[in-house]
Design a protein around this motif. Structure first.
Motif, PDB file in Angstrom:
ATOM      1  N   ALA A  99       0.800  -1.218   0.166  1.00  0.00           N
ATOM      2  CA  ALA A  99       0.035  -0.139   0.100  1.00  0.00           C
ATOM      3  C   ALA A  99       0.732   1.138   0.112  1.00  0.00           C
ATOM      4  O   ALA A  99       0.587   2.135  -0.807  1.00  0.00           O
ATOM      5  CB  ALA A  99      -0.823  -0.060   1.337  1.00  0.00           C
ATOM      6  N   ALA A 100       1.903   1.335   0.676  1.00  0.00           N
ATOM      7  CA  ALA A 100       2.731   2.528   1.008  1.00  0.00           C
ATOM      8  C   ALA A 100       3.472   2.765  -0.418  1.00  0.00           C
ATOM      9  O   ALA A 100       3.334   3.828  -0.755  1.00  0.00           O
ATOM     10  CB  ALA A 100       3.732   2.370   2.215  1.00  0.00           C
ATOM     11  N   ALA A 119       0.653   6.155 -14.050  1.00  0.00           N
ATOM     12  CA  ALA A 119       0.467   6.038 -12.685  1.00  0.00           C
ATOM     13  C   ALA A 119       0.134   4.872 -12.182  1.00  0.00           C
ATOM     14  O   ALA A 119       0.683   4.194 -11.079  1.00  0.00           O
ATOM     15  CB  ALA A 119      -0.729   7.122 -12.186  1.00  0.00           C
ATOM     16  N   ILE A 120      -0.577   3.836 -12.897  1.00  0.00           N
ATOM     17  CA  ILE A 120      -1.061   2.790 -12.578  1.00  0.00           C
ATOM     18  C   ILE A 120       0.274   1.887 -12.801  1.00  0.00           C
ATOM     19  O   ILE A 120       0.521   0.944 -11.817  1.00  0.00           O
ATOM     20  CB  ILE A 120      -2.102   2.111 -13.720  1.00  0.00           C
ATOM     21  CG1 ILE A 120      -3.383   3.025 -13.546  1.00  0.00           C
ATOM     22  CG2 ILE A 120      -2.364   0.717 -13.350  1.00  0.00           C
ATOM     23  CD1 ILE A 120      -4.391   2.630 -14.388  1.00  0.00           C
ATOM     24  N   VAL A 121       1.250   1.947 -13.733  1.00  0.00           N
ATOM     25  CA  VAL A 121       2.289   1.074 -13.724  1.00  0.00           C
ATOM     26  C   VAL A 121       3.192   1.195 -12.847  1.00  0.00           C
ATOM     27  O   VAL A 121       3.853   0.507 -12.055  1.00  0.00           O
ATOM     28  CB  VAL A 121       3.093   1.225 -15.191  1.00  0.00           C
ATOM     29  CG1 VAL A 121       4.365   0.544 -15.348  1.00  0.00           C
ATOM     30  CG2 VAL A 121       2.155   0.739 -16.445  1.00  0.00           C
ATOM     31  N   ALA A 122       3.262   2.641 -12.641  1.00  0.00           N
ATOM     32  CA  ALA A 122       4.411   3.260 -11.257  1.00  0.00           C
ATOM     33  C   ALA A 122       3.920   2.389  -9.938  1.00  0.00           C
ATOM     34  O   ALA A 122       4.686   1.923  -9.064  1.00  0.00           O
ATOM     35  CB  ALA A 122       4.545   4.368 -11.310  1.00  0.00           C
ATOM     36  N   TRP A 153      -4.963  -4.432  -5.689  1.00  0.00           N
ATOM     37  CA  TRP A 153      -5.031  -3.427  -5.051  1.00  0.00           C
ATOM     38  C   TRP A 153      -3.941  -2.095  -5.361  1.00  0.00           C
ATOM     39  O   TRP A 153      -4.521  -0.915  -5.443  1.00  0.00           O
ATOM     40  CB  TRP A 153      -4.518  -3.786  -3.687  1.00  0.00           C
ATOM     41  CG  TRP A 153      -5.425  -4.875  -3.109  1.00  0.00           C
ATOM     42  CD1 TRP A 153      -5.232  -6.204  -2.610  1.00  0.00           C
ATOM     43  CD2 TRP A 153      -7.066  -4.719  -3.064  1.00  0.00           C
ATOM     44  NE1 TRP A 153      -6.420  -6.732  -2.136  1.00  0.00           N
ATOM     45  CE2 TRP A 153      -7.490  -6.063  -2.308  1.00  0.00           C
ATOM     46  CE3 TRP A 153      -8.033  -4.041  -3.190  1.00  0.00           C
ATOM     47  CZ2 TRP A 153      -8.789  -6.466  -2.325  1.00  0.00           C
ATOM     48  CZ3 TRP A 153      -9.217  -4.186  -3.238  1.00  0.00           C
ATOM     49  CH2 TRP A 153      -9.523  -5.385  -2.718  1.00  0.00           C
ATOM     50  N   ALA A 154      -3.096  -2.555  -6.052  1.00  0.00           N
ATOM     51  CA  ALA A 154      -2.116  -1.459  -6.561  1.00  0.00           C
ATOM     52  C   ALA A 154      -2.689  -0.938  -7.809  1.00  0.00           C
ATOM     53  O   ALA A 154      -2.482   0.465  -7.762  1.00  0.00           O
ATOM     54  CB  ALA A 154      -0.606  -2.043  -6.822  1.00  0.00           C
ATOM     55  N   ILE A 155      -3.051  -1.613  -8.598  1.00  0.00           N
ATOM     56  CA  ILE A 155      -3.894  -0.912  -9.747  1.00  0.00           C
ATOM     57  C   ILE A 155      -4.936   0.234  -9.285  1.00  0.00           C
ATOM     58  O   ILE A 155      -5.020   1.065  -9.891  1.00  0.00           O
ATOM     59  CB  ILE A 155      -4.532  -2.060 -10.710  1.00  0.00           C
ATOM     60  CG1 ILE A 155      -3.595  -2.761 -11.240  1.00  0.00           C
ATOM     61  CG2 ILE A 155      -5.277  -1.400 -11.847  1.00  0.00           C
ATOM     62  CD1 ILE A 155      -3.834  -4.333 -12.183  1.00  0.00           C
ATOM     63  N   LEU A 156      -5.763  -0.332  -8.290  1.00  0.00           N
ATOM     64  CA  LEU A 156      -6.773   0.448  -7.742  1.00  0.00           C
ATOM     65  C   LEU A 156      -6.205   1.643  -7.125  1.00  0.00           C
ATOM     66  O   LEU A 156      -6.748   2.895  -7.277  1.00  0.00           O
ATOM     67  CB  LEU A 156      -7.651  -0.228  -6.518  1.00  0.00           C
ATOM     68  CG  LEU A 156      -8.976   0.510  -6.158  1.00  0.00           C
ATOM     69  CD1 LEU A 156      -9.711   0.786  -7.186  1.00  0.00           C
ATOM     70  CD2 LEU A 156      -9.503  -0.370  -5.158  1.00  0.00           C
ATOM     71  N   ILE A 157      -5.133   1.569  -6.554  1.00  0.00           N
ATOM     72  CA  ILE A 157      -4.381   2.873  -5.844  1.00  0.00           C
ATOM     73  C   ILE A 157      -3.764   3.643  -7.129  1.00  0.00           C
ATOM     74  O   ILE A 157      -3.901   5.011  -7.048  1.00  0.00           O
ATOM     75  CB  ILE A 157      -3.198   2.375  -5.001  1.00  0.00           C
ATOM     76  CG1 ILE A 157      -3.652   1.782  -3.811  1.00  0.00           C
ATOM     77  CG2 ILE A 157      -2.311   3.535  -4.936  1.00  0.00           C
ATOM     78  CD1 ILE A 157      -2.494   0.993  -2.840  1.00  0.00           C
ATOM     79  N   GLY A 158      -3.362   2.935  -8.056  1.00  0.00           N
ATOM     80  CA  GLY A 158      -2.855   3.976  -9.226  1.00  0.00           C
ATOM     81  C   GLY A 158      -3.868   4.761  -9.998  1.00  0.00           C
ATOM     82  O   GLY A 158      -3.807   5.872 -10.362  1.00  0.00           O
ATOM     83  N   LEU A 159      -5.082   3.913 -10.058  1.00  0.00           N
ATOM     84  CA  LEU A 159      -6.495   4.601 -10.558  1.00  0.00           C
ATOM     85  C   LEU A 159      -6.858   5.839  -9.669  1.00  0.00           C
ATOM     86  O   LEU A 159      -6.988   7.057 -10.267  1.00  0.00           O
ATOM     87  CB  LEU A 159      -7.564   3.653 -10.683  1.00  0.00           C
ATOM     88  CG  LEU A 159      -7.495   2.762 -12.115  1.00  0.00           C
ATOM     89  CD1 LEU A 159      -8.590   1.872 -12.020  1.00  0.00           C
ATOM     90  CD2 LEU A 159      -7.778   3.559 -13.198  1.00  0.00           C
ATOM     91  N   GLY A 171      -5.962  12.506   2.926  1.00  0.00           N
ATOM     92  CA  GLY A 171      -6.682  11.378   2.260  1.00  0.00           C
ATOM     93  C   GLY A 171      -5.767  10.326   1.938  1.00  0.00           C
ATOM     94  O   GLY A 171      -6.128   9.369   1.711  1.00  0.00           O
ATOM     95  N   LEU A 172      -4.511  10.704   1.721  1.00  0.00           N
ATOM     96  CA  LEU A 172      -3.415   9.916   1.324  1.00  0.00           C
ATOM     97  C   LEU A 172      -3.215   8.666   2.539  1.00  0.00           C
ATOM     98  O   LEU A 172      -3.388   7.210   2.208  1.00  0.00           O
ATOM     99  CB  LEU A 172      -2.048  10.445   1.056  1.00  0.00           C
ATOM    100  CG  LEU A 172      -1.963  11.176  -0.275  1.00  0.00           C
ATOM    101  CD1 LEU A 172      -0.719  11.743  -0.588  1.00  0.00           C
ATOM    102  CD2 LEU A 172      -2.317  10.367  -1.625  1.00  0.00           C
ATOM    103  N   TYR A 173      -3.124   9.189   3.450  1.00  0.00           N
ATOM    104  CA  TYR A 173      -3.250   8.251   4.782  1.00  0.00           C
ATOM    105  C   TYR A 173      -4.244   7.418   5.006  1.00  0.00           C
ATOM    106  O   TYR A 173      -4.344   6.324   5.293  1.00  0.00           O
ATOM    107  CB  TYR A 173      -3.121   9.091   6.111  1.00  0.00           C
ATOM    108  CG  TYR A 173      -1.852  10.069   6.480  1.00  0.00           C
ATOM    109  CD1 TYR A 173      -0.443   9.199   5.736  1.00  0.00           C
ATOM    110  CD2 TYR A 173      -1.507  11.086   7.028  1.00  0.00           C
ATOM    111  CE1 TYR A 173       0.589  10.075   5.866  1.00  0.00           C
ATOM    112  CE2 TYR A 173      -0.450  11.783   7.157  1.00  0.00           C
ATOM    113  CZ  TYR A 173       0.723  11.305   6.586  1.00  0.00           C
ATOM    114  OH  TYR A 173       2.161  11.932   6.855  1.00  0.00           O
ATOM    115  N   VAL A 174      -5.626   8.030   4.741  1.00  0.00           N
ATOM    116  CA  VAL A 174      -6.617   7.240   4.806  1.00  0.00           C
ATOM    117  C   VAL A 174      -6.846   5.927   3.621  1.00  0.00           C
ATOM    118  O   VAL A 174      -6.878   5.202   3.863  1.00  0.00           O
ATOM    119  CB  VAL A 174      -7.993   8.040   4.505  1.00  0.00           C
ATOM    120  CG1 VAL A 174      -9.272   7.254   4.214  1.00  0.00           C
ATOM    121  CG2 VAL A 174      -8.352   9.110   5.881  1.00  0.00           C
ATOM    122  N   LEU A 175      -6.305   6.404   2.636  1.00  0.00           N
ATOM    123  CA  LEU A 175      -6.072   5.488   1.209  1.00  0.00           C
ATOM    124  C   LEU A 175      -5.046   4.418   1.899  1.00  0.00           C
ATOM    125  O   LEU A 175      -5.213   3.408   1.491  1.00  0.00           O
ATOM    126  CB  LEU A 175      -5.885   6.237   0.012  1.00  0.00           C
ATOM    127  CG  LEU A 175      -5.364   5.259  -1.116  1.00  0.00           C
ATOM    128  CD1 LEU A 175      -6.692   4.721  -1.606  1.00  0.00           C
ATOM    129  CD2 LEU A 175      -4.915   6.195  -2.243  1.00  0.00           C
TER     130      LEU A 175
END
Length: 201
Positions: A99-100, A119-122, A153-159, A171-175
């Motif tokens: 997640a981090a 952003a998704i790939v990164a 989960w990483a893909i969702l974060i990238g989106l 917001g980032l901490y909550v995510l």
């Protein structure tokens, strides 16, 4: 501020995750440190290669290398009786690191004004890259390639970050907390992505 905090969380979590895998495989102390460091920084190195950032930028993170080495040392010296549930601990720290670093990777791409796909790939490479290298060095099937929910989960974060649906430190901490919890839940409940078997039962 969120960037630095997430970097520290990810570094500690993946360094410990790598050390745990190395001890599970009964590697010597050199192997423990090597796997811990590679897990903590492998994803960032792969990400930098693909988005055009010099890999040498990693050497500017001296503080994070020190944090990784201290984390690995503490884990190596930790009483064995308290680490009887290594797989559970390993997946817990792996979830934190995923997640981090996925958030950090997506932020990195957005900061460089790269498109959503970048952003998704990164996010995926930063969040899962270190774990892939760790598992390969430990002769294991990479977690990201199993049928369990991991890279999703990483893909969702990238989106989310690529579309700028979450902004600001809070917001980032909550995510981060939500995605860590989802990864842990998916592991405990054995959530699976669709897959097809080609071998006969």
């Amino acid at each position: 501020m969120a960037w630095e905090v997430l970097s520290i969380f990810g570094t500690i979590a993946f360094a410990i995750s790598g050390a745990i895998v190395a001890m599970e495989e009964e590697y010597d102390i050199f192997g423990v440190y090597l796997l811990g460091v590679v897990t903590a920084f492998g994803g960032g190195a792969i990400r930098n290669l693909l988005i055009g950032v010099p890999v040498s930028a990693l050497w500017e993170q001296e503080m994070f290398f020190q944090i990784a080495l201290v984390s690995i040392t503490i884990m190596f010296l930790f009483p064995q009786r308290l680490l009887r549930h290594w797989p559970l601990w390993g997946n817990f720290f792996d979830a934190i690191g995923l997640a981090a670093f996925a958030i950090q990777g997506a932020l990195f791409a957005v900061k460089l004004n790269l498109p959503l796909s970048a952003a998704i790939v990164a996010a995926v490479l930063t969040g899962a890259g270190g774990g892939i290298v760790r598992d390969l060095l430990a002769s294991r099937k990479p977690t990201v390639l199993r049928d369990e929910v991991y890279a999703a989960w990483a893909i969702l974060i990238g989106l989310i970050i690529g579309l700028k649906l979450v902004t600001g430190d809070i917001g980032l901490y909550v995510l981060f907390v939500v995605m860590t919890a989802l990864r842990i839940i998916s592991y405990i409940r054995r959530w699976r992505l669709p897959f097809k078997k080609l071998r006969n039962p």
